[in-house]
Design a protein around this motif. Structure first.
Motif, mmCIF file in Angstrom:
data_model
loop_
_atom_site.group_PDB
_atom_site.id
_atom_site.type_symbol
_atom_site.label_atom_id
_atom_site.label_comp_id
_atom_site.label_asym_id
_atom_site.label_seq_id
_atom_site.Cartn_x
_atom_site.Cartn_y
_atom_site.Cartn_z
ATOM 1 N N ILE A 24 0.821 -1.208 0.000
ATOM 2 C CA ILE A 24 0.000 0.000 0.000
ATOM 3 C C ILE A 24 0.857 1.261 0.000
ATOM 4 O O ILE A 24 0.716 2.108 -0.873
ATOM 5 N N PRO A 25 1.790 1.379 0.948
ATOM 6 C CA PRO A 25 2.622 2.582 0.910
ATOM 7 C C PRO A 25 3.541 2.619 -0.316
ATOM 8 O O PRO A 25 3.919 3.680 -0.782
ATOM 9 N N SER A 26 3.914 1.429 -0.873
ATOM 10 C CA SER A 26 4.796 1.423 -2.028
ATOM 11 C C SER A 26 4.089 2.018 -3.242
ATOM 12 O O SER A 26 4.709 2.704 -4.053
ATOM 13 N N LYS A 27 2.795 1.753 -3.389
ATOM 14 C CA LYS A 27 2.044 2.348 -4.491
ATOM 15 C C LYS A 27 1.939 3.854 -4.305
ATOM 16 O O LYS A 27 2.074 4.620 -5.262
ATOM 17 N N TRP A 28 1.681 4.270 -3.081
ATOM 18 C CA TRP A 28 1.618 5.705 -2.795
ATOM 19 C C TRP A 28 2.962 6.369 -3.037
ATOM 20 O O TRP A 28 3.046 7.457 -3.586
ATOM 21 N N GLN A 29 4.022 5.632 -2.623
ATOM 22 C CA GLN A 29 5.366 6.158 -2.824
ATOM 23 C C GLN A 29 5.682 6.261 -4.320
ATOM 24 O O GLN A 29 6.310 7.219 -4.776
ATOM 25 N N SER A 34 6.604 9.577 -9.027
ATOM 26 C CA SER A 34 6.363 9.840 -10.445
ATOM 27 C C SER A 34 6.510 11.326 -10.777
ATOM 28 O O SER A 34 6.717 11.691 -11.934
ATOM 29 N N PHE A 35 6.410 12.186 -9.755
ATOM 30 C CA PHE A 35 6.540 13.625 -9.976
ATOM 31 C C PHE A 35 7.995 14.092 -9.900
ATOM 32 O O PHE A 35 8.275 15.269 -10.142
ATOM 33 N N LYS A 36 8.905 13.168 -9.586
ATOM 34 C CA LYS A 36 10.317 13.537 -9.544
ATOM 35 C C LYS A 36 10.860 13.679 -10.964
ATOM 36 O O LYS A 36 10.325 13.119 -11.910
ATOM 37 N N ARG A 37 11.922 14.441 -11.078
ATOM 38 C CA ARG A 37 12.498 14.707 -12.404
ATOM 39 C C ARG A 37 12.961 13.412 -13.065
ATOM 40 O O ARG A 37 13.593 12.563 -12.424
ATOM 41 N N ALA A 38 12.644 13.270 -14.335
ATOM 42 C CA ALA A 38 13.077 12.103 -15.098
ATOM 43 C C ALA A 38 14.559 12.229 -15.417
ATOM 44 O O ALA A 38 15.087 13.333 -15.560
ATOM 45 N N GLU A 39 15.210 11.091 -15.539
ATOM 46 C CA GLU A 39 16.618 11.095 -15.899
ATOM 47 C C GLU A 39 16.744 11.289 -17.400
ATOM 48 O O GLU A 39 16.176 10.543 -18.182
ATOM 49 N N SER A 40 17.477 12.317 -17.787
ATOM 50 C CA SER A 40 17.654 12.614 -19.209
ATOM 51 C C SER A 40 18.759 11.759 -19.794
ATOM 52 O O SER A 40 19.723 11.400 -19.108
ATOM 53 N N SER A 41 18.561 11.408 -21.073
ATOM 54 C CA SER A 41 19.574 10.615 -21.770
ATOM 55 C C SER A 41 20.584 11.494 -22.496
ATOM 56 O O SER A 41 21.365 11.032 -23.312
ATOM 57 N N SER A 42 20.542 12.804 -22.181
ATOM 58 C CA SER A 42 21.451 13.743 -22.853
ATOM 59 C C SER A 42 22.888 13.497 -22.443
ATOM 60 O O SER A 42 23.180 12.938 -21.379
ATOM 61 N N SER A 43 23.773 13.950 -23.278
ATOM 62 C CA SER A 43 25.197 13.832 -22.998
ATOM 63 C C SER A 43 25.531 14.590 -21.723
ATOM 64 O O SER A 43 25.037 15.691 -21.499
ATOM 65 N N PRO A 44 26.392 14.041 -20.847
ATOM 66 C CA PRO A 44 26.674 14.683 -19.572
ATOM 67 C C PRO A 44 27.413 16.015 -19.701
ATOM 68 O O PRO A 44 27.382 16.823 -18.813
ATOM 69 N N THR A 45 28.068 16.237 -20.821
ATOM 70 C CA THR A 45 28.786 17.504 -20.973
ATOM 71 C C THR A 45 28.460 18.168 -22.301
ATOM 72 O O THR A 45 28.464 17.521 -23.342
ATOM 73 N N THR A 46 28.135 19.428 -22.247
ATOM 74 C CA THR A 46 27.842 20.177 -23.466
ATOM 75 C C THR A 46 28.614 21.500 -23.465
ATOM 76 O O THR A 46 28.274 22.421 -24.184
#
Length: 572
Positions: free
Chosen positions: A22-27, A32-44
């Motif tokens: 139950i708490p895992s679904k809530w968690q 889900s509102f946390k920032r997604a990890e981008s697949s962009s190059s680490p240095t630009t």
């Protein structure tokens, strides 16, 4: 005894496991509102601003959940809303039935060229932000900044515009419920849909579009019957309203005035290009097929329908928008009501309401995706590039929700004035967006030729070619100039500053953003040289030999099919 103890222990473990779920679904929901990890190059750090923009938009963490059927219906009926169902009433009264067809017809020709140009670009570069990104990489960053923000402003304004229009439409039923209550209900409904991500947007638009398409086809059949004298009132209608009160109400100036309404009615057609980065299938196949269907939408859902409306509703009708207090009436509803049909006006008014909600839903999507691309390109504060783990541009969504509160102007006695200002701003903004798409396409073709490369490497080739984009760009400039003329000297009025800015404020917005970005960045370069244009980054298909082989095999396979299969593939 040990068996009982074991069962008790197992039940306890099961209970503890269920309690943990139950708490895992809530968690999970919170996470889900946390920032997604981008697949962009680490240095630009060694890249130019344009190269950084290309890099970021090509690797945006937006979810690819939009299905083929959803994209097709968005292309066919997604943009049908206020401009057609309500705005056409104002245009009919202003210009007359002939001006209605001329205005919509001319706009339709360069819109088709624009959509073909966009199909070629999005099939090759399915990047975040689509055409706003193309303006940055193929024209110049300051222009990309101006056009991108212009398009974002367009969509964020459309939301309160559509919600206000919804409250006006509800008045058709003479509801005793305060219009603000309806606005609140519709506002929450649209926000919840978009909070479900592109799945909620896509599925809602799929259903909305089906309803609109079926309704318009049904209206066209009914309109033909009424014109031929088959309505309960009886009597052949024919083209009598073209003779009295006449085909034109204000001559050439009336036709020019219709242009802005026609442009707004087509606004949003380009939205399907914005879905390129979120398409579930292969963009080079799915998106061009969806965009090709725009041609049939223009012919059936606009030109044919408006022709029938011009036969059924006189341009001097006191029920048309802007001429009476019954401003919620659509010319479609008036046409049915004039035919003496009792139940259908209410049913079609409900369709109008659904169409307005559809555009309101699309406005949140359009704004949030455009603003996130601007953030990724560094043309907006970086916070706008925030995309959560469900692929939702949360900051853009929240800003759109805040601006959407302007819809509560429905409670104000100046709601009609506000509606007119928003309609004018949104319509003119579309001209710059389409112009940018065409110029970006021309610049891309120029870069392709400069590098000695052929169009054979393109996954989709625009049927109208580069010259179609040039024609469209020129026509858009002409329409913009004509709009300046009728804004300065409106029909039946003396020059008025308020009227001018009400009709031409979109051009002022673009100019301010363009010059402001130039001054801020101290970049006086007007356009990126052709030899500096990047025509490779952001491609979905990077193996050109493999791509050409796949295209060749697809053509050979299609050539072996019966003629009717080949015809269907050509048309659809």
């Amino acid at each position: 005894m040990s068996s009982i103890t074991s069962k008790t222990s197992n039940r306890k473990d099961s209970f503890e496991q269920a309690s943990k779920e139950i708490p895992s679904k809530w968690q999970g929901f919170k996470d889900s509102f946390k920032r997604a990890e981008s697949s962009s190059s680490p240095t630009t750090q060694n890249l130019t601003d344009v190269e950084k923009a290309i890099e970021q938009t090509a690797k945006s963490p937006l979810k690819k959940n939009l299905k083929k059927r959803q994209l097709q219906m968005i292309a066919i009926g997604g943009a049908i809303g206020t401009g057609l169902f309500i705005g056409s009433g104002t245009a009919l009264r202003t210009g007359g039935p002939a001006a209605l067809l001329i205005g919509w017809g001319i706009v339709a020709t360069f819109l088709y060229c624009t959509m073909q140009a966009m199909a070629e670009l999005v099939a090759l570069f399915p990047v975040s932000g689509s055409f706003s990104t193309y303006a940055t990489r193929f024209i110049e960053p300051s222009w990309g900044f101006a056009v991108g923000w212009n398009y974002a402003i367009f969509w964020v304004i459309v939301l309160p515009l559509e919600l206000v229009a919804c409250s006006l439409t509800i008045k058709f039923w003479e509801s005793s419920i305060n219009s603000v209550a309806w606005v609140a209900i519709f506002y929450v409904f649209i926000m919840v849909l978009n909070l479900c991500g592109n799945k909620g947007f896509g599925e809602a638009e799929f259903i909305f579009s089906i309803i609109k398409v079926v309704a318009i086809i049904g209206f066209n059949i009914l309109a033909i019957v009424i014109i031929c004298g088959g309505s309960p009132k009886g009597g052949y209608v024919g083209a009598k309203y073209w003779h009295d009160p006449g085909a034109f109400t204000a001559g050439f100036k009336g036709v020019v005035t219709v242009f802005i309404t026609a442009t707004y009615s087509f606004a949003g057609t380009e939205l399907v290009g914005l879905t390129a980065a979120e398409s579930e299938g292969n963009p080079r196949i799915v998106l061009p097929k969806a965009i090709k269907q725009v041609f049939y939408r223009i012919i059936i859902f606009y030109m044919l329908t408006l022709t029938l409306v011009g036969f059924l509703v006189p341009s001097n009708s006191t029920e048309l928008i802007g001429s009476s207090s019954d401003s919620s009436a659509s010319p479609f509803v008036i046409a049915i009501r004039n035919g003496g049909i009792q139940a259908l006006p209410s049913i079609f008014n409900a369709v109008v309401l659904i169409s307005l909600l559809s555009i309101g839903n699309a406005s949140v999507y359009g704004f949030s995706r455009t603003i996130v691309a601007l953030g990724e390109q560094g043309l907006a504060p970086s916070i706008f590039a925030y995309i959560d783990r469900e692929g939702r541009p949360l900051v853009g969504f929240l800003l759109c929700a805040i601006v959407g509160l302007l819809s509560f102007v429905a409670a104000s006695p100046v709601q009609s004035t506000v509606l007119a200002w928003l309609l004018a701003l949104a319509g003119l903004s579309t001209l710059f967006t389409w112009f940018s798409i065409c110029v970006a396409h021309v610049r891309f073709r120029m870069a392709l030729k400069h590098q000695g490369r052929s169009t054979e490497e393109l996954p989709y080739i625009a049927k109208t070619g580069m010259w179609g984009s040039i024609y469209s760009a020129v026509m858009l400039v002409i329409v913009l100039c004509l709009q300046f003329w009728v804004s300065l000297y409106p029909i039946g009025e003396s020059p008025n500053a308020s009227t001018f800015f009400e009709n031409y404020i979109g051009a002022v917005v673009v100019l301010v953003f363009y010059v402001g970005h130039k001054l801020y960045t101290k970049n006086l370069k007007i356009i990126i040289p052709v030899n500096e244009l990047d025509i490779d980054s952001g491609r979905r298909d990077t193996d050109l030999d493999k791509l050409q082989q796949e295209i060749l095999e697809e053509k050979e396979k299609l050539a072996a099919q019966p003629w009717y299969i080949r015809l269907r593939a050509f048309l659809f």
